[in-house]
Scaffold this active site. Structure first.
Site, PDB file in Angstrom:
ATOM      1  N   ASN A 109       0.881  -1.179   0.000  1.00  0.00           N
ATOM      2  CA  ASN A 109       0.000   0.000   0.000  1.00  0.00           C
ATOM      3  C   ASN A 109       0.907   1.213   0.000  1.00  0.00           C
ATOM      4  O   ASN A 109       1.733   1.373   0.897  1.00  0.00           O
ATOM      5  CB  ASN A 109      -0.878  -0.015   1.261  1.00  0.00           C
ATOM      6  CG  ASN A 109      -1.663   1.275   1.472  1.00  0.00           C
ATOM      7  OD1 ASN A 109      -2.015   1.605   2.592  1.00  0.00           O
ATOM      8  ND2 ASN A 109      -1.949   2.008   0.416  1.00  0.00           N
ATOM      9  N   GLY A 110       0.762   2.059  -1.005  1.00  0.00           N
ATOM     10  CA  GLY A 110       1.584   3.271  -1.059  1.00  0.00           C
ATOM     11  C   GLY A 110       2.056   3.550  -2.468  1.00  0.00           C
ATOM     12  O   GLY A 110       1.523   2.987  -3.432  1.00  0.00           O
ATOM     13  N   CYS A 243      -0.547  10.354   6.614  1.00  0.00           N
ATOM     14  CA  CYS A 243      -1.458  11.009   5.661  1.00  0.00           C
ATOM     15  C   CYS A 243      -2.757  11.432   6.360  1.00  0.00           C
ATOM     16  O   CYS A 243      -3.564  10.583   6.753  1.00  0.00           O
ATOM     17  CB  CYS A 243      -1.779  10.037   4.526  1.00  0.00           C
ATOM     18  SG  CYS A 243      -3.118  10.640   3.466  1.00  0.00           S
ATOM     19  N   TYR A 249     -10.979  11.103   5.070  1.00  0.00           N
ATOM     20  CA  TYR A 249     -11.821  10.495   4.056  1.00  0.00           C
ATOM     21  C   TYR A 249     -11.574   9.001   3.826  1.00  0.00           C
ATOM     22  O   TYR A 249     -12.520   8.238   3.698  1.00  0.00           O
ATOM     23  CB  TYR A 249     -11.599  11.272   2.752  1.00  0.00           C
ATOM     24  CG  TYR A 249     -12.220  10.684   1.512  1.00  0.00           C
ATOM     25  CD1 TYR A 249     -13.600  10.579   1.384  1.00  0.00           C
ATOM     26  CD2 TYR A 249     -11.423  10.232   0.467  1.00  0.00           C
ATOM     27  CE1 TYR A 249     -14.165  10.035   0.239  1.00  0.00           C
ATOM     28  CE2 TYR A 249     -11.989   9.693  -0.679  1.00  0.00           C
ATOM     29  CZ  TYR A 249     -13.349   9.586  -0.791  1.00  0.00           C
ATOM     30  OH  TYR A 249     -13.909   9.054  -1.903  1.00  0.00           O
ATOM     31  N   CYS A 389      -1.016  14.681  -4.706  1.00  0.00           N
ATOM     32  CA  CYS A 389      -0.333  13.727  -3.826  1.00  0.00           C
ATOM     33  C   CYS A 389       0.598  12.833  -4.652  1.00  0.00           C
ATOM     34  O   CYS A 389       0.256  12.434  -5.761  1.00  0.00           O
ATOM     35  CB  CYS A 389      -1.351  12.846  -3.105  1.00  0.00           C
ATOM     36  SG  CYS A 389      -0.568  11.595  -2.070  1.00  0.00           S
ATOM     37  N   CYS A 440       1.119  14.314   7.401  1.00  0.00           N
ATOM     38  CA  CYS A 440       1.388  14.910   6.097  1.00  0.00           C
ATOM     39  C   CYS A 440       0.117  15.664   5.717  1.00  0.00           C
ATOM     40  O   CYS A 440      -0.969  15.076   5.699  1.00  0.00           O
ATOM     41  CB  CYS A 440       1.693  13.835   5.058  1.00  0.00           C
ATOM     42  SG  CYS A 440       1.772  14.520   3.377  1.00  0.00           S
ATOM     43  N   CYS A 443      -1.171  18.115   0.619  1.00  0.00           N
ATOM     44  CA  CYS A 443      -2.140  18.485  -0.423  1.00  0.00           C
ATOM     45  C   CYS A 443      -2.889  19.769  -0.060  1.00  0.00           C
ATOM     46  O   CYS A 443      -3.548  20.344  -0.912  1.00  0.00           O
ATOM     47  CB  CYS A 443      -3.073  17.347  -0.785  1.00  0.00           C
ATOM     48  SG  CYS A 443      -3.665  16.404   0.545  1.00  0.00           S
TER      49      CYS A 443
HETATM   50  S1  SF4 Z   1      -0.090  14.700   0.016  1.00  0.00           S
HETATM   51 FE1  SF4 Z   1      -2.190  14.623   0.900  1.00  0.00          FE
HETATM   52  S2  SF4 Z   1      -3.089  12.677   0.237  1.00  0.00           S
HETATM   53 FE2  SF4 Z   1      -0.847  12.571  -0.100  1.00  0.00          FE
HETATM   54  S3  SF4 Z   1      -0.006  11.595   1.747  1.00  0.00           S
HETATM   55 FE3  SF4 Z   1       0.085  13.813   2.079  1.00  0.00          FE
HETATM   56  S4  SF4 Z   1      -1.878  14.329   3.086  1.00  0.00           S
HETATM   57 FE4  SF4 Z   1      -2.091  12.284   2.205  1.00  0.00          FE
END
Ligand code: SF4
Length: 466
Positions: A109-110, A243, A249, A389, A440, A443
């Site tokens: 996953n990733g 994330c 979501y 992302c 993170c 986005c």
């Molecule tokens: S950029 Fe956004 S969707 Fe991607 S890992 Fe970071 S928080 Fe998650």
């Protein structure tokens, strides 16, 4: 319903249990929301591995007859939505490969941000790839590693990788679960009977009757074999950057990640949103399902009653016969229908989890307006999504993200709402409590934990070993 953001994958591993494949199957069922394009299970019986996978949802791919082809006391499984590589059977997982020292199964996953570069180097050096998926790069690196023992080969290979990975490996003698040093995506370790399990989300453990031992830490590698569990931290330590979209979501609300229940976090997003953007209204409704927890929090904090204003059709398949232009907003109508008797004449607060391109939001506002709502106040439980992302979530290009080029007022007027407000970045961080400085949120902020341009990658070490 945001429609355009999709999780990459869900993974499950079962070790030392007589019903390993059955439990992997059920675990995948619980993780179906993390990927619906393909599903697969690999099992281990003695020294032999068996694999069944295909395109579609778990129930479409794995039937009784196929489960019967998966004997043994260990199994790993995968559900996939492609964000890297193509979408075909060759790309579906688990991947299985034979190399000089045995057979490996792998689920991932990733998203690896330097996979293309490594792949090119490997191809130049004679490697032949079976698929376009970045996970296959890891298999090749493991096969080529000169380190002693499988775990050391995995460490050697992952030290060349940049990006997001929650991985489960299965060999003839062990199962290994590991998370990248930033811990972008979740991975949890549990006990089931005399055996163990590793899953993307704890909701899978609830279904199979496993007990959570703990979540696997960012940068940790857990090795499970006949002697039990061993834990290692073989990678240089990095700041955790989980994330935050998993909380907003992707993850299931009944899952617990980094010690926080997802539903409770979403409710807190809603409460914070109410504190930041109060408005007089008669009813709070949600865009089901991911907006519902935040809407409940918003209603609690604001004192405005929550009600079910949109009904979701849960039986929409992948394909349908599209009508002619005569049915407006057909795609959205197929999935959502407003409750006219509740909304007509009302001032309505609509809670959604995110706005990506805003085309869906516009249609939803139009549907609610169409049943006679007097005012529509759109409230979003994430900040404006301005950046793409690169770590395993399928986002459109930056140009397609409406918030990257439009102000809040412009978006409000585009979707034709009476008002539009987002939770603030600060408010979002506050809502995840102890995780506030460990997420993170690139986005929303553009603050990427890992470099996203190919020229930033340090490849010298890789050249050395190849
Ligand atoms: S950029 Fe956004 S969707 Fe991607 S890992 Fe970071 S928080 Fe998650």
């Amino acid at each position: 319903m945001s429609g355009t953001l999709k999780e990459h994958c869900g993974v499950v591993g079962i070790y030392n249990h007589p019903e390993a494949a059955n439990l992997a199957y059920l675990g995948l069922y619980a993780l179906q929301h993390r990927g619906q394009e393909s599903a697969g299970i690999l099992s281990l019986d003695g020294n032999k591995m068996f694999i069944e996978k295909g395109m579609g949802k778990v129930a479409d791919v794995i039937n009784q007859a196929r489960l019967a082809q998966l004997p043994g006391s260990a199994a790993i499984g995968h559900v996939r939505y492609s964000t890297s590589g193509e979408s075909s059977l060759a790309e579906s997982q688990p991947l299985m490969a034979k190399y000089a020292s045995g057979t490996i199964g792998i689920t991932h996953n990733g998203n690896l941000i330097n996979a293309e570069r490594i792949r090119s180097l490997l191809v130049e050096d004679g490697s032949i790839f079976q698929s376009t998926t970045d996970s296959e790069v890891i298999v090749h690196l493991i096969a080529r590693s000169r380190a002693a023992g499988f775990a050391q080969r995995v460490i050697d290979s992952l030290s060349k990788i940049e990006g997001a990975y929650s991985l489960i490996f299965l060999t003839e003698t062990q199962m290994i679960g590991t998370r990248d040093p930033h811990g972008f995506h979740p991975l949890a370790l549990g006990r089931i009977g005399d055996g163990y399990c590793i899953v993307s989300e704890t909701c899978a453990m609830d279904l199979i009757g496993a007990t959570l031992i703990r979540e696997i830490d960012p940068g940790e590698m857990v090795i499970i074999d006949e002697t039990g569990i061993k834990s290692f931290r073989p990678f240089p330590s990095q700041k955790t950057r989980f994330c935050v979209f998993e909380y907003i979501y992707f993850a299931r609300p009944d899952s617990t990640i980094h010690g926080l229940n997802v539903h409770m976090v979403r409710k807190e997003f809603g409460r914070q949103l109410a504190r930041e953007s109060a408005v007089d209204a008669d009813v709070v409704i949600s865009i089901p399902d991911s907006g519902t927890s935040a809407a409940l929090g918003y209603a609690e904090e604001s004192g405005i009653p929550y009600d079910i204003g949109m009904i979701r059709n849960r039986y929409v398949g992948r394909t349908f016969i599209e009508p002619k232009q005569s049915i407006r907003h057909f795609g959205v109508k197929l999935k959502l229908n407003p409750v006219k008797e509740l909304l007509s004449g009302k001032r309505v607060i609509v809670i959604d989890d995110s706005i990506v391109r805003a085309t869906t939001s516009k249609k939803i506002v139009s549907l609610i307006r169409g049943v006679g709502a007097r005012e529509i106040h759109l409230r979003i439980s994430s900040p404006p999504t301005c950046f793409s992302c690169y770590y395993g979530i399928d986002t459109p290009t930056r140009q397609e993200l409406i918030a990257s080029s439009h102000t809040k007022d412009q978006i409000c007027s585009y979707v034709e709402a009476d008002s539009l407000e987002y939770i603030s970045v600060e408010g979002m961080r506050r809502s995840v409590g102890p995780m506030g400085d460990k997420i993170c949120d690139a986005c929303f902020t553009g603050d990427y934990p890992l470099p996203v341009k190919e020229e930033h990658f340090v490849q010298l070490r890789l050249f050395d070993s190849i």
